[in-house]
Structure formats: C-alpha cells, structure tokens
Design an enzyme around this catalytic site. Structure first.
Site, mmCIF file in Angstrom:
data_model
loop_
_atom_site.group_PDB
_atom_site.id
_atom_site.type_symbol
_atom_site.label_atom_id
_atom_site.label_comp_id
_atom_site.label_asym_id
_atom_site.label_seq_id
_atom_site.Cartn_x
_atom_site.Cartn_y
_atom_site.Cartn_z
ATOM 1 C CG ASP A 111 -1.930 1.144 1.204
ATOM 2 O OD1 ASP A 111 -2.530 1.391 0.152
ATOM 3 O OD2 ASP A 111 -2.072 1.800 2.252
ATOM 4 C CB CYS B 243 -19.156 -5.718 -6.947
ATOM 5 S SG CYS B 243 -18.316 -6.661 -8.240
ATOM 6 C CB CYS C 286 -13.524 8.973 -3.363
ATOM 7 S SG CYS C 286 -13.557 7.299 -2.716
ATOM 8 C CB CYS D 187 -16.837 -5.333 -15.608
ATOM 9 S SG CYS D 187 -15.885 -5.008 -14.121
ATOM 10 C CB CYS E 272 -17.995 1.168 -5.651
ATOM 11 S SG CYS E 272 -16.413 1.443 -4.847
ATOM 12 C CB CYS F 191 -16.973 4.556 1.092
ATOM 13 S SG CYS F 191 -18.394 4.325 0.003
#
Ligand code: B12
Ligand code: SF4
Ligand code: SF4
Length: 339
Positions: free
Chosen positions: A154, A268, A234, A208, A264, A261
């Site tokens: 990260d 999915c 965001c 997708c 999204c 958050c």
C-alpha cells in the site's frame, strides 16, 4: 482456475518452476493468490499522469511526488526483473452490531452507528501482511545468487493494481479495484519488486461485461469514468485521508460512513460469494465495524487510542474520526428528524 493466478505447487527452482516455487511459498505464507509480472515501465498509456494532471489525487501530493518511481519499478530497485503480487482475502461476515446496516447505500443506520469499511474491522492489514511478505521476499532472494527484493504494501511507491493486473492476479473493475472470480475484491494487495528472473503470468481478462452497478451506486459520482476514481469526490478519501473540512457536497452524501466506503464493492455481483478469510487477525474487533456515533464524536484522544490502536482507523486520526462521526450524526438527524 483459468488465468487468475492462484498459489501453485512446486519446489523446483529453475525457469517456469521458479515462479511456481514462489507461488507455493506465497501459499505457505498464507496468501490467497500470487502472480508474477515482468518488471518495466508501469504505465505506458500515461493513465497515472493524466489522473494526476486532472487533480483526481486531491491533496495526496505524495502520489505526485513519487510518480517517477511508481512509473518504473527499476527506479526503486535498479536491475529489477520481476514483480510478484500477492492478495490476502480479508472478507469476514458482518458482526451482529453491523448486521442492521444497509452497506450498499449511504443511509445512516437507524441504530445511529457508523459504517466502517470491511478491511478495517480487524487488525491493520499492513501489520498482518508485513512479516509474511518479508519472508516471501527473503525466499525469492535465495532463488538467484545476489538477488535483491523490495517488499511493499500500500504505502510504497508501487502501482499495485497495475502490477496485479499484469501478474494475472485479477482484472481492473469499473470501480477501479482488482477483482477475481473466486474472491471478488475483498482482498488487500502486496507487491515484491525483485531482481530475480521469474517466469511471468498472463493478465487475466475482465469480467465486468455490461454491468455498471458500482458506477450507478456511488453516491457522490466519484467513479467519473470506467475504472477511474476522482478522490476529491470519494467518501473513502474524505473519511480517511482528508485532514481538512469535508465539503458539504460529499458530507451530505456520506450517510453513516465514518471510515472508508464499501458501496462500490457491496453492490458488485462478484462480491456475493467471497469465501470467509482464514486470517484470525481480520476478525471484527468489538465496536469497530459499527461504532456508536455519539460515543465516537465525544471521545477524547486517549480513549480513541485505547480502543482503536493497531487498527486501520488510526490512519484517520482522532480528529478525523470525530469530524466524520459529527457529520454522520447530522445525516442521521436529517434522515430522522427529532432523534
Ligand atoms: C491512493 C489510493 C486510494 C485513493 C485513490 C483511489 C484510486 N482509485 O486511485 C483513495 C483514498 C480514494 C482510495 C480508496 C480506496 N482504496 Co485505495 N489505494 C490507493 C493507493 C495507495 C494508490 C492508488 C493509485 O496509485 N491511484 C492512482 C491511479 C491512477 O492508479 P490506479 O487506479 O491503480 O490505476 C492504474 C491501473 O488501475 C490502470 N487503470 C486505470 N484506469 C484504467 C482503466 C482501464 C480500462 C484499464 C484496463 C486500466 C486502468 O492504470 C493505472 C495506472 O497504471 C493503493 C495502493 C498502491 N500503492 O497502489 C491503494 C489501494 C488501491 N486501495 C485499496 C482499497 C481496498 C481501497 C478502498 C476499497 C478502501 C475503502 N473500503 O474505503 C477504497 C476504494 C475506492 C475506489 N473505488 O477506488 C486496495 C485495493 C485492493 C483491490 N482489491 O484492488 C489498494 C491496492 C491497497 C492495498 N494494498 O490493498 N485508495
Ligand atoms: S468508495 Fe464510495 S465514494 Fe468512493 S468510489 Fe466507491 S462508492 Fe464512490
Ligand atoms: S459492480 Fe459490475 S461493473 Fe462494477 S466492478 Fe463489479 S462487475 Fe464490474
């Protein structure tokens, strides 16, 4: 599993089998998936530069400052030949206190608890993954005389999603996250840049299709085009990284989200059947997945530290979490006047 690289079996140490040995070692270290890409320029299409030029990084200036290194891993490690990417599943079902929350929308829960991104329910994933990743890097160094490796989770200057896609670990979804058919996107990535020459995997195709649930569900319109997120809009950016005031245009749409958050991801279809993570450190800690908003808003720094030390929530700092809880309380009051 076709294309999406999993942890394979082999202990031989040449050519293709060297990569296989790395994958087996990754599996032994607890990683759920592992793939290899050939090192080189990370972003020939110039997507990172364009993203930065459009200001989508908000005030995360460190992304711009380190972009030269992000664009070519050989800037970080001269002689780099391969990039090994690992994924660790963090999916745990919601604990009882979070079960009443509808995590696919920004609405606050009627219990006036805040919503926290799933990756942050347990121990900090950087801490969980650091030692296994370092052990994997040390193993890779034994495969070639003089080999050197750099491990990053990260915070290192590495475009992890680009490398994950190239290494066949998953595809870049329209929500910009890396997805796999066997795990959805509920996993963290780690990367090892190494001078060891390992046989690369092939990128996996995307699945997708014509779906755009994540784009339509984002309450702030932050997914400005397929696979591109404007951090300025965001909720994840504002609740975790932003140290200033949160603009009204985002705050009023945050609902009860107080750290990160997941909207999204929650919507999915690939995230419906993720197996439960076998990592005990990702087990939700009491009160962390759905903190009481009033308690959080009124907490002092010592109480905050005592409660959330060693968790990802520390990243937002006490002041940030108090700010987020106050906004969530306002949102609850507006949704349910008189509470
Ligand atoms: C900065 C950052 C953020 C920022 C900006 C997000 C963003 N989309 O860039 C903020 C704070 C908003 C954020 C939020 C989140 N993040 Co974040 N974040 C990062 C970080 C540190 C750098 C990302 C970066 O370089 N962005 C710049 C853009 C330009 O790069 P990029 O999106 O990766 O794009 C590259 C490729 O995807 C590709 N690409 C781009 N567009 C397109 C389009 C097409 C069609 C194709 C084919 C390719 C493609 O090219 C780009 C350049 O090479 C990474 C860790 C790392 N070192 O990489 C974690 C990371 C991406 N985050 C992660 C997570 C978990 C999250 C959250 C889910 C946390 C949460 N629940 O709140 C949210 C998700 C929000 C979202 N939908 O993106 C994980 C993702 C794991 C996964 N399964 O993919 C990472 C990898 C951290 C980790 N080690 O696990 N994050
Ligand atoms: S994390 Fe939330 S605000 Fe950010 S892009 Fe996803 S749904 Fe939108
Ligand atoms: S919600 Fe649909 S479009 Fe978005 S990442 Fe998942 S499959 Fe792709």
């Amino acid at each position: 599993m076709a294309n999406e690289s999993t942890c394979a079996n082999s202990s031989a140490v040449t050519g293709v089998t060297r990569a296989a040995a790395v994958k087996e070692h990754a599996r032994l270290q607890g990683f759920d998936a592992c793939g290899v890409a050939a090192a080189g320029p990370a972003d020939p299409g110039g997507k990172l530069r364009e993203w930065l030029e459009r200001g989508y990084h908000a005030d995360m200036d460190w992304l711009a400052r380190t972009s030269a290194i992000r664009l070519d891993v050989r800037e970080k490690l001269p002689g780099a030949a391969s990039v090994v990417v690992v994924a660790r599943n963090y999916y745990k079902p919601a604990p009882p206190e979070a079960q009443g929350q509808d995590r696919t929308v920004p609405l606050p829960s009627s219990e006036a608890t805040g919503a926290v991104a799933r990756y942050a329910w347990g121990r900090d994933y950087h801490r969980v993954m650091a030692k296994p990743l370092k052990r994997l890097a040390a193993y890779i160094d034994t495969l070639e005389p003089g080999a050197q490796s750099y491990a990053s989770i990260d915070s290192g200057p590495v475009l992890e999603r680009t490398w994950a896609e190239r290494a066949g670990v998953g595809w870049v979804g329209k929500n910009s996250l890396i997805l796999r058919r066997d795990m959805g996107s509920w996993f963290c990535l780690g990367a090892i840049i190494t001078t060891a020459r390992l046989e690369p995997d092939h990128p996996t195709p995307g699945y997708c299709g014509s779906c755009r649930l994540c784009i339509d569900a984002c309450p702030t319109g932050a997914i400005v085009e397929e696979s591109v997120v404007d951090a300025r809009r965001c909720i994840s950016y504002h609740t975790i990284e932003n140290r200033e005031n949160i603009p009204q245009s985002v705050g009023s749409r945050m609902g009860g989200w107080v750290f990160g958050c997941d909207i999204c991801q929650e919507v999915c279809p690939w995230n419906r059947k993720t197996p439960v993570s076998d990592e005990p450190d990702f087990e939700p800690r009491p009160g962390q997945a759905a903190p009481d908003l009033k308690e959080l808003a009124q907490s002092d720094e010592d109480a905050f530290r005592a409660r959330f030390s060693g968790s990802p929530l520390m990243r937002a700092k006490h002041a940030g979490m108090v700010r987020n809880a106050r906004i969530a309380i306002q949102n609850v009051e507006q949704a349910e006047p008189g509470r």
